[in-house]
Structure formats: structure tokens, C-alpha cells
Write a protein that holds these residues in place. Structure first.
Motif, PDB file in Angstrom:
ATOM      1  N   ILE A  34     -30.680  -4.788  -1.563  1.00 23.32           N
ATOM      2  CA  ILE A  34     -29.473  -5.893  -2.068  1.00 23.32           C
ATOM      3  C   ILE A  34     -29.470  -4.920  -4.000  1.00 23.32           C
ATOM      4  CG2 ILE A  34     -29.191  -7.333  -0.502  1.00 23.32           C
ATOM      5  CD1 ILE A  34     -30.784  -9.336  -2.090  1.00 23.32           C
ATOM      6  N   GLY A  35     -29.805  -4.403  -4.284  1.00 21.15           N
ATOM      7  CA  GLY A  35     -29.878  -4.208  -6.082  1.00 21.15           C
ATOM      8  C   GLY A  35     -29.260  -4.678  -6.723  1.00 21.15           C
ATOM      9  N   HIS A  36     -28.032  -3.820  -6.073  1.00 22.99           N
ATOM     10  CA  HIS A  36     -26.715  -3.853  -6.833  1.00 22.99           C
ATOM     11  C   HIS A  36     -26.602  -4.880  -7.631  1.00 22.99           C
ATOM     12  CE1 HIS A  36     -25.950  -4.478  -2.794  1.00 22.99           C
ATOM     13  NE2 HIS A  36     -24.865  -4.686  -2.937  1.00 22.99           N
ATOM     14  N   LEU A  37     -26.882  -6.716  -6.338  1.00 25.35           N
ATOM     15  CA  LEU A  37     -26.567  -7.131  -6.758  1.00 25.35           C
ATOM     16  C   LEU A  37     -27.644  -8.456  -7.434  1.00 25.35           C
ATOM     17  CD1 LEU A  37     -25.625  -9.038  -2.677  1.00 25.35           C
ATOM     18  CD2 LEU A  37     -24.128  -8.257  -4.828  1.00 25.35           C
ATOM     19  N   LEU A  38     -28.719  -8.037  -8.055  1.00 24.90           N
ATOM     20  CA  LEU A  38     -29.515  -8.682  -8.713  1.00 24.90           C
ATOM     21  C   LEU A  38     -29.140  -8.818 -10.462  1.00 24.90           C
ATOM     22  CD1 LEU A  38     -33.413  -7.362  -6.295  1.00 24.90           C
ATOM     23  CD2 LEU A  38     -31.350  -9.601  -6.519  1.00 24.90           C
ATOM     24  N   LEU A  39     -29.947  -9.724 -10.083  1.00 23.03           N
ATOM     25  CA  LEU A  39     -29.645 -10.010 -12.207  1.00 23.03           C
ATOM     26  C   LEU A  39     -30.858  -9.233 -12.582  1.00 23.03           C
ATOM     27  CD1 LEU A  39     -29.228 -13.467 -12.858  1.00 23.03           C
ATOM     28  CD2 LEU A  39     -26.878 -11.870 -12.647  1.00 23.03           C
ATOM     29  N   GLU A  40     -30.646  -8.675 -14.159  1.00 23.30           N
ATOM     30  CA  GLU A  40     -31.288  -7.532 -15.121  1.00 23.30           C
ATOM     31  C   GLU A  40     -32.949  -9.119 -15.631  1.00 23.30           C
ATOM     32  OE1 GLU A  40     -31.947  -4.482 -15.455  1.00 23.30           O
ATOM     33  OE2 GLU A  40     -30.589  -3.843 -14.471  1.00 23.30           O
ATOM     34  N   ASP A  41     -32.383  -9.698 -15.708  1.00 18.80           N
ATOM     35  CA  ASP A  41     -32.963 -11.025 -16.395  1.00 18.80           C
ATOM     36  C   ASP A  41     -32.167 -12.104 -15.363  1.00 18.80           C
ATOM     37  OD1 ASP A  41     -34.821  -9.193 -17.919  1.00 18.80           O
ATOM     38  OD2 ASP A  41     -32.589  -9.863 -19.102  1.00 18.80           O
ATOM     39  N   ILE A  42     -33.772 -12.995 -15.266  1.00 23.35           N
ATOM     40  CA  ILE A  42     -33.727 -14.192 -14.070  1.00 23.35           C
ATOM     41  C   ILE A  42     -32.913 -15.260 -15.016  1.00 23.35           C
ATOM     42  CG2 ILE A  42     -35.480 -13.073 -12.716  1.00 23.35           C
ATOM     43  CD1 ILE A  42     -36.747 -16.001 -13.791  1.00 23.35           C
ATOM     44  N   ARG A  43     -32.698 -16.212 -14.272  1.00 21.02           N
ATOM     45  CA  ARG A  43     -32.013 -17.242 -14.934  1.00 21.02           C
ATOM     46  C   ARG A  43     -33.098 -18.548 -14.768  1.00 21.02           C
ATOM     47  NH1 ARG A  43     -26.760 -16.808 -11.383  1.00 21.02           N
ATOM     48  NH2 ARG A  43     -26.049 -15.305 -13.350  1.00 21.02           N
ATOM     49  N   ILE A  44     -33.733 -18.761 -16.326  1.00 15.36           N
ATOM     50  CA  ILE A  44     -35.102 -19.510 -16.281  1.00 15.36           C
ATOM     51  C   ILE A  44     -34.703 -21.294 -15.795  1.00 15.36           C
ATOM     52  CG2 ILE A  44     -36.653 -20.115 -18.010  1.00 15.36           C
ATOM     53  CD1 ILE A  44     -36.527 -17.684 -17.763  1.00 15.36           C
ATOM     54  N   PHE A  45     -33.387 -21.570 -16.358  1.00 13.70           N
ATOM     55  CA  PHE A  45     -33.658 -23.188 -15.382  1.00 13.70           C
ATOM     56  C   PHE A  45     -33.647 -23.212 -14.277  1.00 13.70           C
ATOM     57  CE2 PHE A  45     -31.562 -27.059 -14.520  1.00 13.70           C
ATOM     58  CZ  PHE A  45     -32.093 -27.952 -14.784  1.00 13.70           C
ATOM     59  N   PRO A  46     -32.561 -22.518 -13.710  1.00 11.62           N
ATOM     60  CA  PRO A  46     -33.088 -22.414 -11.321  1.00 11.62           C
ATOM     61  C   PRO A  46     -34.129 -22.097 -11.471  1.00 11.62           C
ATOM     62  CG  PRO A  46     -30.728 -21.206 -12.561  1.00 11.62           C
ATOM     63  CD  PRO A  46     -31.515 -21.934 -13.476  1.00 11.62           C
ATOM     64  N   ALA A  47     -34.866 -21.137 -11.350  1.00  7.92           N
ATOM     65  CA  ALA A  47     -36.124 -20.530 -11.616  1.00  7.92           C
ATOM     66  C   ALA A  47     -37.483 -22.060 -11.225  1.00  7.92           C
ATOM     67  CB  ALA A  47     -36.629 -19.445 -12.064  1.00  7.92           C
ATOM     68  N   PHE A  48     -37.061 -22.384 -12.534  1.00  8.42           N
ATOM     69  CA  PHE A  48     -38.289 -23.471 -13.551  1.00  8.42           C
ATOM     70  C   PHE A  48     -37.748 -24.660 -12.698  1.00  8.42           C
ATOM     71  CE2 PHE A  48     -38.908 -27.897 -15.368  1.00  8.42           C
ATOM     72  CZ  PHE A  48     -40.653 -27.040 -16.444  1.00  8.42           C
ATOM     73  N   ALA A  49     -36.636 -25.225 -12.178  1.00  7.01           N
ATOM     74  CA  ALA A  49     -36.272 -26.551 -10.730  1.00  7.01           C
ATOM     75  C   ALA A  49     -36.861 -26.148  -9.637  1.00  7.01           C
ATOM     76  CB  ALA A  49     -34.967 -26.628 -11.658  1.00  7.01           C
ATOM     77  N   PHE A  50     -37.010 -24.688  -9.212  1.00  9.57           N
ATOM     78  CA  PHE A  50     -37.320 -24.572  -8.089  1.00  9.57           C
ATOM     79  C   PHE A  50     -38.800 -24.499  -8.210  1.00  9.57           C
ATOM     80  CE2 PHE A  50     -40.044 -21.704  -5.732  1.00  9.57           C
ATOM     81  CZ  PHE A  50     -39.563 -22.322  -4.289  1.00  9.57           C
ATOM     82  N   TYR A  51     -39.434 -24.625  -9.199  1.00  7.63           N
ATOM     83  CA  TYR A  51     -40.447 -24.045  -9.215  1.00  7.63           C
ATOM     84  C   TYR A  51     -41.328 -25.263  -9.412  1.00  7.63           C
ATOM     85  CZ  TYR A  51     -41.600 -19.462  -9.832  1.00  7.63           C
ATOM     86  OH  TYR A  51     -41.450 -18.040  -9.884  1.00  7.63           O
ATOM     87  N   ALA A  52     -40.626 -26.644 -10.450  1.00  7.60           N
ATOM     88  CA  ALA A  52     -41.281 -27.862 -10.244  1.00  7.60           C
ATOM     89  C   ALA A  52     -40.900 -28.998  -8.988  1.00  7.60           C
ATOM     90  CB  ALA A  52     -39.909 -28.348 -11.764  1.00  7.60           C
ATOM     91  N   PHE A  53     -39.714 -28.231  -8.676  1.00  7.29           N
ATOM     92  CA  PHE A  53     -39.750 -29.415  -7.383  1.00  7.29           C
ATOM     93  C   PHE A  53     -39.822 -29.103  -6.180  1.00  7.29           C
ATOM     94  CE2 PHE A  53     -36.747 -30.050  -3.405  1.00  7.29           C
ATOM     95  CZ  PHE A  53     -37.158 -31.213  -3.177  1.00  7.29           C
ATOM     96  N   TYR A  54     -40.845 -27.941  -5.965  1.00 11.15           N
ATOM     97  CA  TYR A  54     -41.320 -27.009  -4.741  1.00 11.15           C
ATOM     98  C   TYR A  54     -42.392 -28.069  -4.931  1.00 11.15           C
ATOM     99  CZ  TYR A  54     -43.243 -23.984  -1.280  1.00 11.15           C
ATOM    100  OH  TYR A  54     -43.509 -23.251  -0.199  1.00 11.15           O
ATOM    101  N   VAL A  55     -43.226 -27.437  -6.032  1.00  9.20           N
ATOM    102  CA  VAL A  55     -44.850 -27.950  -6.215  1.00  9.20           C
ATOM    103  C   VAL A  55     -44.997 -29.829  -5.561  1.00  9.20           C
ATOM    104  CG1 VAL A  55     -46.353 -28.011  -8.008  1.00  9.20           C
ATOM    105  CG2 VAL A  55     -45.289 -26.589  -7.520  1.00  9.20           C
ATOM    106  N   VAL A  56     -44.166 -30.351  -6.262  1.00  7.48           N
ATOM    107  CA  VAL A  56     -43.729 -31.490  -5.810  1.00  7.48           C
ATOM    108  C   VAL A  56     -43.988 -32.298  -4.241  1.00  7.48           C
ATOM    109  CG1 VAL A  56     -42.078 -34.207  -5.976  1.00  7.48           C
ATOM    110  CG2 VAL A  56     -42.594 -32.689  -8.298  1.00  7.48           C
ATOM    111  N   VAL A  57     -43.172 -31.491  -3.988  1.00 11.68           N
ATOM    112  CA  VAL A  57     -43.014 -31.397  -2.349  1.00 11.68           C
ATOM    113  C   VAL A  57     -44.363 -30.912  -2.031  1.00 11.68           C
ATOM    114  CG1 VAL A  57     -41.928 -30.100  -0.565  1.00 11.68           C
ATOM    115  CG2 VAL A  57     -40.487 -31.069  -2.025  1.00 11.68           C
ATOM    116  N   LEU A  58     -44.966 -30.145  -2.349  1.00 15.41           N
ATOM    117  CA  LEU A  58     -46.130 -29.030  -1.645  1.00 15.41           C
ATOM    118  C   LEU A  58     -47.586 -30.592  -1.565  1.00 15.41           C
ATOM    119  CD1 LEU A  58     -47.979 -26.682  -0.638  1.00 15.41           C
ATOM    120  CD2 LEU A  58     -48.349 -26.021  -2.566  1.00 15.41           C
ATOM    121  N   LEU A  59     -47.015 -31.051  -3.511  1.00 13.33           N
ATOM    122  CA  LEU A  59     -48.579 -32.115  -3.154  1.00 13.33           C
ATOM    123  C   LEU A  59     -47.950 -33.140  -2.368  1.00 13.33           C
ATOM    124  CD1 LEU A  59     -48.730 -30.206  -6.190  1.00 13.33           C
ATOM    125  CD2 LEU A  59     -49.058 -32.755  -7.227  1.00 13.33           C
ATOM    126  N   TRP A  60     -46.644 -33.630  -2.465  1.00 11.75           N
ATOM    127  CA  TRP A  60     -46.998 -34.497  -1.903  1.00 11.75           C
ATOM    128  C   TRP A  60     -46.890 -34.601  -0.100  1.00 11.75           C
ATOM    129  CZ3 TRP A  60     -44.354 -39.343  -2.287  1.00 11.75           C
ATOM    130  CH2 TRP A  60     -43.553 -40.397  -0.307  1.00 11.75           C
TER     131      TRP A  60
END
Length: 137
Positions: A34-60
């Protein structure tokens, strides 16, 4: 203080390992399909939001109970792997069910990666937190 150490170490481990895995393991497989669908550069805010939330869930669900109940690192690895498989599997199997060009190799790669990443993060975070808190005592 223990919870802060646990969160920071887990977040850094997750971010560091995933940076390598996304670049060298997951991205090449996704580019192929699906390379034709991928962005050249990631969107930082959604990535950071996922990381921050996922780690909270993992800790919980895994890391903090492991510290509070003095669970083994094997217990941490198993429970974190299960959580990772559920989280990454939800995304991958849903995508396979509803998206064109999604492939079984993408599912296998990302599901395996997410399972490993989640387990490694939890084990590393719990182990480092135990080391830091023991040295402070």
C-alpha cells in the motif's frame, strides 16, 4: 515516583524500539502493498497520541500490577504479549476485512511486531523501574 519512572522508561523503550521496527521491519512490507497510500512524513501528533495512550493502557493492565504484586518478568512478558496481540490484531484483522490491497503478510508482520514490541516494552519498563527504585531505597 515509581509510576513516573515506569511511564517514562516504558514510553522511551516503546518509542525507541518502534522507531527501528517501523523503519526496517514494518514499513518495507507496507510499502510493497500500500505504498501509494502512505505519507512521505508521518503526522507527529496522532503518532504521539497513540504512543502516550498505549503506554498508559500497558501500565494499567500489565506493568503497574506487576510492580504492585511483585510478578515475574515472565508474567509481564506473557500478559503484555497478549495485550499487544489483541491491540495490533484488532487493527490488522479489521483492515484485512475491509480494505483493498491489505495482505496476509502485512497482518503477520505487524501483528508479530506489535506483540513483540508490547512485551519488550513492558519487560524493559518493569525491569528498569525495579532497578531504579531499588537503587533509591
Amino acid at each position: 515516583m515509581t509510576l513516573i519512572i515506569l511511564y517514562v522508561t516504558s514510553f522511551v523503550i516503546f518509542l525507541g524500539i518502534d522507531f527501528l521496527g517501523l523503519g526496517y521491519i514494518v514499513k518495507p512490507v507496507f510499502d510493497r502493498h500500500i505504498g501509494h497510500l502512505l505519507l512521505e512524513d508521518i503526522r507527529i501528533f496522532p503518532a504521539f497520541a497513540f504512543y502516550a495512550f498505549y503506554v498508559v493502557v500497558l501500565l494499567w493492565f500489565v506493568s503497574y500490577p506487576a510492580l504492585a504484586q511483585d510478578k515475574s518478568l515472565l508474567w509481564v512478558a506473557g500478559n503484555a504479549a497478549l495485550l499487544g496481540a489483541a491491540a495490533y490484531g484488532t487493527y490488522e484483522f479489521t483492515s484485512l476485512a475491509v480494505m483493498k490491497d491489505w495482505s496476509w503478510s502485512m497482518v503477520a508482520t505487524d501483528l508479530t511486531w506489535g506483540t513483540f514490541l508490547t512485551a519488550a516494552t513492558a519487560v524493559g519498563g518493569v525491569w528498569l523501574t525495579r532497578m531504579f527504585t531499588a537503587s533509591l531505597a
